[in-house]
Design an enzyme around this catalytic site. Structure first.
Site, PDB file in Angstrom:
ATOM      1  N   GLU A 233       0.805  -1.219   0.000  1.00 19.10           N
ATOM      2  CA  GLU A 233       0.000   0.000   0.000  1.00 19.10           C
ATOM      3  C   GLU A 233       0.841   1.273   0.000  1.00 19.10           C
ATOM      4  O   GLU A 233       0.587   2.180  -0.801  1.00 19.10           O
ATOM      5  CB  GLU A 233      -0.941   0.010   1.219  1.00 19.10           C
ATOM      6  N   THR A 234       1.814   1.370   0.881  1.00 17.02           N
ATOM      7  CA  THR A 234       2.505   2.659   1.057  1.00 17.02           C
ATOM      8  C   THR A 234       4.014   2.538   1.241  1.00 17.02           C
ATOM      9  O   THR A 234       4.650   3.498   1.680  1.00 17.02           O
ATOM     10  CB  THR A 234       1.950   3.415   2.281  1.00 17.02           C
TER      11      THR A 234
END
Length: 332
Positions: A124-125
């Site tokens: 995700e990040t």
């Protein structure tokens, strides 16, 4: 940075790779805003509060552009190299080691395999390195009032954002995220932030933006609430002697409706022989390689990953990355 913002995967978002915004009818924004005011009034917000909330948001064409060209529209052989890299693996091992006690606690409390928690935050990040540069209020306003294919969904998220800001005392003007309004280490959209986040560091707030501890617990809780089965398989590669039978279609986002017994046959077999309960639900995943197609049997845990993001490519990337992490961490 623009590339990295584009690949942030919004949680539980049905991807729209085939939609064409130009073919849609522009909604009556004035009417939609009036309905929004009524909806929020029923939740206890004054008309003045909600009007100010709307007026504080701006239309952002870049959000529309990103939404209509998702990375998940790419074939598998172009998609997975974005995520399955040595750099991300190294960062994941470092994150796991740094937060080992927290990850172990979350795994035990929520009955979720540790590698899937670490994989999600990495995909995700990049472990908090790239949380998105779109103002969340603008992204959700744009999609909720100016993007007909998903306007109803995103207006609800815009409404959840107003409630979330009040509940968690967030700074709305400095709240950044993905083009779909997902925030924090695990990229939670507002409704998921409100319903699944947990105060895992016990400091009195659910902070997914600055607290990796809260993020770890919240990702684990999300998977727990959606039925993750710890220590159970996720996906198994298939071998096809012929094409899939006409009675079996590759998974396209629907609820699981096949049994494994419906999928396996003399012409469709597991690549590695193993005992498996053929009465349990299953689905078929097709991955486009450059010179051939791969087929996989997705099990309940694979479907649970798609509750985070409904793209089968995303779910497979998470699964394969989690396996890399598990194997590497064992000797780290």
């Amino acid at each position: 940075m623009k590339l990295l913002n584009r690949i942030l995967a919004p949680i539980a978002l049905t991807l729209l790779s085939g939609s064409v915004f130009a073919d849609q009818v522009e909604p009556n924004v004035t009417e939609l805003k009036a309905e929004f005011l009524q909806t929020q009034n029923a939740k206890g917000f004054s008309a003045e509060e909600t009007q100010a909330f709307i007026d504080n948001a701006e239309f952002n064409q870049a959000v529309i552009d990103a939404m209509t060209k998702p990375w998940e529209a790419k074939p598998w052989h172009q998609y997975y190299p974005i995520f399955l890299t040595e750099k991300r693996l190294d960062a994941g091992l470092k994150f796991w080691k740094e937060h080992a006690d927290t990850i172990k606690r979350a795994s035990k409390q929520f009955n979720v395999d540790p590698q899937i928690i670490v994989a999600i935050i990495g995909i995700e990040t990049f472990y908090g390195g790239y949380m998105g540069n779109y103002p969340v209020k603008d992204a959700l306003y744009t999609l909720g009032f100016h993007y007909p294919p998903r306007a109803t969904f995103f207006r609800k998220e815009f409404a959840n954002l107003q409630e979330l800001v009040k509940e968690e005392n967030l700074d709305i003007n400095n709240l950044k995220g993905s083009y779909a309004g997902a925030m924090g280490f695990g990229q939670f959209i507002p409704s998921s932030y409100r319903h699944y986040s947990v105060d895992f560091d016990k400091d009195g707030s659910r902070d997914l933006l600055n607290s990796p501890v809260d993020a770890i617990g919240s990702v684990a809780n999300y998977f727990h609430q959606h039925g993750w089965q710890k220590n159970q398989p996720v996906a198994l590669e298939l071998t096809l002697n012929k094409a899939l039978p006409a009675t079996v279609k590759t998974w396209a986002g629907e609820k699981m409706h096949y049994k494994i017994a419906d999928i396996l046959s003399p012409n469709v077999a597991l690549a590695k022989s193993m005992d498996i309960d053929i009465s349990q639900p299953g689905l078929v995943i097709k991955l486009e390689q450059q010179e051939h197609d791969e087929y996989w049997l997705g099990l309940k845990n694979f479907y649970v990953i798609t509750r985070y993001n409904r793209s089968p490519l995303y779910a497979m990337a998470v699964y394969q990355f989690s396996q890399e992490l598990k194997q590497a961490y064992a000797t780290y």
